[in-house]
Design an enzyme around this catalytic site. Structure first.
Site, PDB file in Angstrom:
ATOM      1  N   ASP A 250      11.680  24.489  77.823  1.00  0.00           N
ATOM      2  CA  ASP A 250      10.945  24.156  79.079  1.00  0.00           C
ATOM      3  C   ASP A 250       9.568  24.012  79.143  1.00  0.00           C
ATOM      4  OD1 ASP A 250      13.706  24.339  80.291  1.00  0.00           O
ATOM      5  OD2 ASP A 250      13.449  26.417  81.048  1.00  0.00           O
ATOM      6  N   GLU A 276      16.026  15.537  78.711  1.00  0.00           N
ATOM      7  CA  GLU A 276      14.720  15.321  78.423  1.00  0.00           C
ATOM      8  C   GLU A 276      14.293  13.788  78.335  1.00  0.00           C
ATOM      9  OE1 GLU A 276      17.824  14.824  74.946  1.00  0.00           O
ATOM     10  OE2 GLU A 276      17.501  16.077  76.574  1.00  0.00           O
TER      11      GLU A 276
END
Length: 362
Positions: A250, A276
């Site tokens: 994260d 992503e």
């Protein structure tokens, strides 16, 4: 301690809707304190009855207990206290201070509205009991003559008090409705933002990208302006999650987001459309300019370091695929497909590079 502090007593660490009701209760409590204080001053200075003025001053101070109870997180008790005290005060005003000709019992009209606005939806019993009691007390005061009031008022003074009750009632309703309308508008904007924003990166989400991206693309096509699309995918991101854990993953996403946001222009639309994967819509941008921008982003991402601990940091890279609306018949989804093919080519070419869509000039 200032007024804002008092208004916000008890709102800390509360959900948005509960905090609004607490804040509104504090505001209404302060307004009631002010109105009651004005009546106390009237009894002291104009009418000259110190006994009534003193009794009313006690009620004035008692209203402030509402705010104190909220400050101690006794929210339900604060609301019950406020409305019970208000109804008792109105009964005393109408049946002890003066008579029903003064119109004090008209304030009972505020109780049902206030109860349904300030109590939680699950607190139906309290809403119904307080509203029903206010209706009963109104009719009791309306039909009960007070033959021995503490203050004997002239018809002119009764008329002035009656008008003051109507005025304060209208003003309080206007203020409360304005504040609630403002809160509803704020809540609506908050929900819209939540529905269109990625919770981790605070970028636009996939749904928002297609909504706003289509509008930007259509505007560029109508104005015969170039429009470029850049897809960004972090390299080996699964390995980062597997090796360092999702919290570090994260951090990596947030770091890349900060880099992309810092290099995007105001008119660009940057969104997170996958785990992503990011996309940047660039209106009024030629293919060569989009390539230059993507190269800057690629270099900055490769240079950044994500802290893992006090002594260790992590680097990451990203691959880029670019498409441009060189075809007049192209739609936004077509550009996305072309950019995705270019991104796949970038992955096949060793990653950490920028590639252009298959049918674009390299």
């Amino acid at each position: 301690m200032n007024l804002t502090t008092i208004v916000n007593w008890g709102t800390q660490q509360q959900p948005f809707s509960s905090a609004n009701r607490i804040r509104m209760t504090n505001i209404i409590g302060l307004i009631t304190v002010l109105i009651s204080l004005l009546y106390s001053a009237n009894f002291f200075l104009i009418i000259g009855n110190y006994a009534v003025g003193f009794i009313n001053l006690i009620f004035t101070l008692a209203y402030f207990i509402t705010n104190i109870l909220n400050g101690y997180n006794r929210r339900k008790t604060a609301r019950i206290w406020f409305f019970s005290l208000l109804m008792l005060h109105l009964w005393v005003c109408t049946n002890i201070y003066v008579t029903n000709e003064s119109g004090f019992h008209l304030y009972y009209f505020l109780v049902p509205t206030g109860a349904f606005l300030l109590f939680e939806l699950k607190e139906r019993r309290e809403q119904i009991i307080l509203s029903g009691l206010a209706i009963i007390l109104f009719f009791v005061c309306e039909n009960t003559p007070n033959n021995a009031p503490l203050i004997h008022l002239t018809d002119e003074m009764n008329r002035l008090l009656y008008q003051s009750v109507v005025l304060f009632t209208m003003l309080e309703v206007i203020v409360v409705l304005y504040l609630f309308a403002k809160q509803i508008d704020h809540q609506e904007q908050r929900l819209i933002k939540q529905a269109s924003t990625d919770s981790l990166t605070k970028l636009a989400n996939r749904h928002c990208f297609f909504d706003e991206g289509k509008a930007l693309f259509s505007q560029s096509r109508q104005n015969s302006r170039p429009f470029s699309l850049v897809l960004v995918d972090l390299d080996f991101f699964k390995n980062i999650n597997d090796k360092y854990g999702h919290p570090i993953g994260d951090k990596c996403l947030i770091g890349v987001t900060d880099t992309l946001r810092s290099l995007c222009r105001e008119q660009d639309l940057c969104a997170r459309i996958g785990g992503e994967e990011f996309v940047i819509a660039m209106p009024n941008t030629s293919l060569s300019d989009a390539q230059k921008a993507a190269e800057r982003m690629r270099r900055e991402i490769a240079l950044q370091r994500i802290p893992i601990s006090d002594s260790e940091s992590l680097g990451c890279t990203a691959s880029f695929g670019i498409a441009n609306n060189q075809s007049e018949d192209a739609e936004l989804r077509d550009l996305l497909i072309q950019a995705d093919k270019a991104l796949y080519l970038a992955k096949e070419s060793g990653r950490n590079c920028v590639k252009v869509g298959c049918n674009q000039a390299a």
